[in-house]
Structures are given as C-alpha cells and as structure tokens.
Design an enzyme around this catalytic site. Structure first.
Site, PDB file in Angstrom:
ATOM      1  N   ARG A   1       0.784  -1.269   0.171  1.00  0.00           N
ATOM      2  CA  ARG A   1      -0.004  -0.084  -0.130  1.00  0.00           C
ATOM      3  C   ARG A   1       0.653   1.248   0.112  1.00  0.00           C
ATOM      4  O   ARG A   1       1.926   1.227   0.474  1.00  0.00           O
ATOM      5  CB  ARG A   1      -0.911   0.078   1.081  1.00  0.00           C
ATOM      6  CG  ARG A   1      -1.922  -0.953   1.408  1.00  0.00           C
ATOM      7  CD  ARG A   1      -2.818  -0.897   2.495  1.00  0.00           C
ATOM      8  NE  ARG A   1      -3.873  -1.832   2.591  1.00  0.00           N
ATOM      9  CZ  ARG A   1      -3.978  -2.994   3.229  1.00  0.00           C
ATOM     10  NH1 ARG A   1      -2.567  -3.236   3.692  1.00  0.00           N
ATOM     11  NH2 ARG A   1      -4.840  -3.692   3.183  1.00  0.00           N
TER      12      ARG A   1
ATOM     13  N   LYS B   1      -3.064  -1.268   8.264  1.00  0.00           N
ATOM     14  CA  LYS B   1      -4.664  -1.241   8.253  1.00  0.00           C
ATOM     15  C   LYS B   1      -5.093  -2.177   9.018  1.00  0.00           C
ATOM     16  O   LYS B   1      -6.325  -1.864   9.980  1.00  0.00           O
ATOM     17  CB  LYS B   1      -4.991  -1.328   6.776  1.00  0.00           C
ATOM     18  CG  LYS B   1      -6.442  -0.776   6.516  1.00  0.00           C
ATOM     19  CD  LYS B   1      -6.694  -0.919   5.146  1.00  0.00           C
ATOM     20  CE  LYS B   1      -8.247  -0.556   4.870  1.00  0.00           C
ATOM     21  NZ  LYS B   1      -8.601  -0.380   3.270  1.00  0.00           N
TER      22      LYS B   1
ATOM     23  N   ARG C   1      -1.428  -0.805  -6.732  1.00  0.00           N
ATOM     24  CA  ARG C   1      -1.987  -2.114  -5.840  1.00  0.00           C
ATOM     25  C   ARG C   1      -3.061  -2.978  -6.652  1.00  0.00           C
ATOM     26  O   ARG C   1      -3.117  -4.043  -6.716  1.00  0.00           O
ATOM     27  CB  ARG C   1      -2.329  -1.767  -4.501  1.00  0.00           C
ATOM     28  CG  ARG C   1      -2.696  -2.570  -3.678  1.00  0.00           C
ATOM     29  CD  ARG C   1      -3.081  -2.132  -2.245  1.00  0.00           C
ATOM     30  NE  ARG C   1      -3.948  -3.066  -1.340  1.00  0.00           N
ATOM     31  CZ  ARG C   1      -3.115  -3.983  -0.438  1.00  0.00           C
ATOM     32  NH1 ARG C   1      -1.857  -4.042  -0.485  1.00  0.00           N
ATOM     33  NH2 ARG C   1      -4.044  -4.544   0.362  1.00  0.00           N
TER      34      ARG C   1
ATOM     35  N   HIS D   1      -5.026  -8.917   3.021  1.00  0.00           N
ATOM     36  CA  HIS D   1      -6.337  -9.106   3.124  1.00  0.00           C
ATOM     37  C   HIS D   1      -6.675 -10.133   4.277  1.00  0.00           C
ATOM     38  O   HIS D   1      -6.030 -11.126   4.249  1.00  0.00           O
ATOM     39  CB  HIS D   1      -7.148  -9.139   2.125  1.00  0.00           C
ATOM     40  CG  HIS D   1      -7.206  -8.008   0.970  1.00  0.00           C
ATOM     41  ND1 HIS D   1      -7.771  -7.995   0.006  1.00  0.00           N
ATOM     42  CD2 HIS D   1      -7.057  -6.534   1.395  1.00  0.00           C
ATOM     43  CE1 HIS D   1      -7.502  -6.659  -0.589  1.00  0.00           C
ATOM     44  NE2 HIS D   1      -7.215  -6.017   0.529  1.00  0.00           N
TER      45      HIS D   1
ATOM     46  N   TYR E   1     -11.441  -5.766  -5.374  1.00  0.00           N
ATOM     47  CA  TYR E   1     -10.791  -5.998  -6.599  1.00  0.00           C
ATOM     48  C   TYR E   1     -11.618  -6.808  -7.686  1.00  0.00           C
ATOM     49  O   TYR E   1     -10.953  -7.544  -8.752  1.00  0.00           O
ATOM     50  CB  TYR E   1      -9.455  -6.461  -6.535  1.00  0.00           C
ATOM     51  CG  TYR E   1      -8.317  -5.609  -5.704  1.00  0.00           C
ATOM     52  CD1 TYR E   1      -7.966  -4.563  -6.167  1.00  0.00           C
ATOM     53  CD2 TYR E   1      -8.211  -6.042  -4.364  1.00  0.00           C
ATOM     54  CE1 TYR E   1      -7.018  -3.749  -5.140  1.00  0.00           C
ATOM     55  CE2 TYR E   1      -7.537  -5.130  -3.654  1.00  0.00           C
ATOM     56  CZ  TYR E   1      -6.878  -4.290  -4.011  1.00  0.00           C
ATOM     57  OH  TYR E   1      -6.119  -3.188  -3.318  1.00  0.00           O
TER      58      TYR E   1
END
Length: 401
Positions: A214, A251, A330, A353, A363
C-alpha cells in the site's frame, strides 16, 4: 385590523407570560423554570417578532431543560464540525483520516450550512444541502459528508450543545457516478515504469507495482525492514509491519506480512540504496537521519500529496491520462497476478487481506478464477530486457536530479 400589543399582566405563581416590549419592539416570553439552588426564581426570557415565535421558543427552552441539554443560542454547524475534527478524532492519523474529513468539510459542508445555528437546523435543511451537492459529488462522497455531519452533531450532543441529531433523519441522495478504481494493463504498467526511471519515485513505484504494498505502507518503510541479501537462506523480502497511520499500525492485523521480492525489485532497491548513500554523503548534516527507504532530497519522509503530484506527471509522460493515482498500482498488482494465473487465496495473502472475500469484493473487476501460484510471477511478467535499459537510464536521471 392589526393586533394591538397589550400590557403584560401579572403572572400567577409558576406561570409563563408573553407580553409586548415597546423598547425592544418585540414580544417577550418570561418562562418559569422553578428555583435555583440559592432559592432565587429562575425566569429566563425569550424574544420574537410574533407570539407564535415566542411560544415556539418557550417550548424549545422547556424541552432543553427536560433533557438536561441547553444548546448555546449561537452555536453553529461550523462550530460543531470543527469541534468534532479537533476533539472527536483523537488517535486518528492527522494527514489521513482527520485531513480527509477536514478537507471535505471545508469544501462541501461549512461553506453551505456552516452558518446555520445548530439548534435551529432541520432535516429539510440537511436534505436541501445534500441535494445541492449531489450535482457535483459521487454518491460515496455524499454519504461521507452526511457521516461527518452526523458525527459532529453526535459529538455536540455528548457535550450538551445539541438536543437532537436531525442528520440521523436524512438519507444521502444518489450523486454523480464515481470513478471506479482501475488497474494498469501490462503495457501501461511497463510504460509507467519506463517513464519513472529518471524520477526519485522509480524504486517506490517498482516496489508498489511488483509487490502490492500500500502507498501508506511504502512511505514509512525503513531499511531495517528490507532484506535484500538475507543470510539465513530465506529469499530477499520486505517486512511490511508499519504504516503512516496513527501509531504506525498497518490497516489490519492481517496487513502485517513478510513479502518475498521479485528479482527486479531487489535489483532496483540495491541500486536505490547505493544512490541514496551517495546523496546522503554529499549533503552531510543537511540529511535527515530517518532511516527511510524513500525520502525527499534532504532525507525527510515523503508527503502523500507530493507523491500523487509526481505520479500524475509520470503517468502523463507515459502517454496515459493523468487521472491515475498511486493506490491503483496495488489494483494493478492484483490484476497482473490474476491474469498470470495466481489464485485468489494467494493474492489475498500477498496484499494483506483478512480473507479472499475482501480481495474479491475490492478488486472484483481485476480478478478472474485461475490456478497455480508463485511470488516469482512478477519476474516472468516484466521482461528482463527492461532491467538492462533501466539501469543506464536511472543512473543518468539520478545525476540530473
């Protein structure tokens, strides 16, 4: 015939009184609110041009007393929003969450309803404001704006500065279609990297595109988390454990990951390290010892706005529309791996993720059901001849920079 103001009559014990005040040229409402702790009678006054207006103000004042909330008469929507931004987002990233919300509020909220007194704000006022913004903003942005107002009023309620939250009664309208995130195809990605070779961002973009890091993870990356020649037999890798978010956290917990680096990334980072050492030596005490991989000319951390600006210039040089953003590198990483045959569960691990469901949801347009796996895929995707040409051009570009 117009109503002739009457002289006030003496109010009975505990009664409210409405009378005309010739000096103020307005009706006055004297409200009975019992007695203060010192035994003195509490009898505040409200004013209005008509008896109806005074009656409404008396009703609102009594409602405030019943709820224990006394909303300041001159406390505006702008005051509530600014208080929330200042005190209600403690612990959040100043340049990320707080900066984004402040920018949206300053552009699309405060100029339009900021002067409205919070105690007089109605659901119709909020609806009219959002409908006016719907012509210019995407639906997602309208929802974000409404969330800012809701949280600001909620913050004011917790501070006894608002009796109710009318923003909860409103639904964000449909706005303009937003621009969905997209991904560079292979030819576009190669063109961007070629255009970036003379730039300080070259290594940054290579790492982002070929490893899926990221943008907020690449900017704070330090050399002690980059292992280009590990001695324990492990392949070259990067430890993605930090972010520019508040307190340096990634994140999510799953976002903390260790990623094997393609050979092209290793070569580019080794060259970048040599170049940075030379620059640091030439600048001496002017260099800021942050230990970061990607810095300004003085060694300071990169600023997100400057990265976006420089990336737009690189994309334009590559012959593409300048609307691309660094975060879409990304998306491009995911798309290129999917096209190359890497399965969804492997891609989910690489991008950090928590599940492949998240990867698929974010995505979806870039993914297709496939087979096989391998982090070395990027070395197959990007041809080796690009590396040889890149080394020469990078050296020339750094000398110019």
């Amino acid at each position: 015939m117009s109503e002739t103001p009457k002289r006030a009559q003496r109010a009975g014990h505990g009664a409210d009184t409405i009378y005309w005040d010739p000096a103020k040229k307005s009706y006055v409402g004297a409200v009975s609110l019992g007695f203060a702790p010192n035994g003195k009678r509490r009898r505040p006054k409200v004013y209005g041009k008509t008896k109806t207006e005074v009656c409404n103000k008396i009703r609102d004042l009594k409602r405030e007393v019943q709820t224990g909330v006394k909303a300041p008469a001159n406390y505006t929507v702008a005051d509530a929003v600014n208080d929330w931004l200042e005190r209600g987002l403690k612990g959040r990233d100043e340049k990320g969450t707080i900066g984004k919300n402040r920018s949206m509020a300053n552009k699309h909220l405060i100029p339009f309803i900021g002067k409205a007194k919070l105690k007089e704000l109605s659901a119709d006022d909020v609806d009219d404001w959002l409908d006016g913004r719907a012509e210019f903003l995407a639906t997602r942005s309208l929802r974000d704006l409404l969330a800012i107002l809701r949280r600001s009023v909620e913050h004011a309620q917790r501070r006894d500065k608002a009796a109710r939250n009318v923003a909860l009664l409103v639904t964000a309208p449909e706005g303009r279609p937003g621009r969905p995130s997209k991904a560079l195809n292979l030819e576009q990605a190669k063109a961007v990297l070629i255009a970036a070779r003379p730039s300080r961002l070259y290594a940054y973009l290579v790492l982002s595109l070929l490893s899926g890091v990221r943008t907020e993870e690449a900017r704070p990356l330090t050399w002690d988390h980059v292992f280009l020649e590990p001695k324990d037999g492990a392949p070259p890798h990067v430890a993605v454990w930090r972010s520019v978010r508040k307190h340096g956290e990634t994140k999510t917990r799953k976002s903390r990951r260790t990623i094997a680096l393609p050979k092209q990334v290793v070569d580019v980072l080794q060259e970048h390290m040599r170049w940075q050492k030379q620059e640091r030596a030439s600048r001496g005490t002017e260099w800021s010892p942050t230990g970061r991989v990607f810095t300004t000319r003085s060694g300071e951390p990169l600023d997100a706005a400057n990265v976006r600006r420089d990336f737009k210039a690189i994309v334009k040089k590559a012959g593409l529309e300048p609307e691309w953003t660094p975060r879409e590198l990304r998306h491009s990483f995911v798309s290129l791996l999917s096209d190359h045959g890497i399965p969804l569960e492997r891609i989910a691990l690489l991008v950090g993720h928590s599940s492949q469901a998240t990867t698929e949801a974010v995505y979806r347009k870039q993914l297709r059901p496939v087979i096989t796996e391998g982090a070395e895929a990027m070395d197959d995707i990007f041809a080796e001849d690009q590396e040889e040409a890149g080394a020469a051009e990078k050296g020339e570009g750094d000398a110019v920079a």
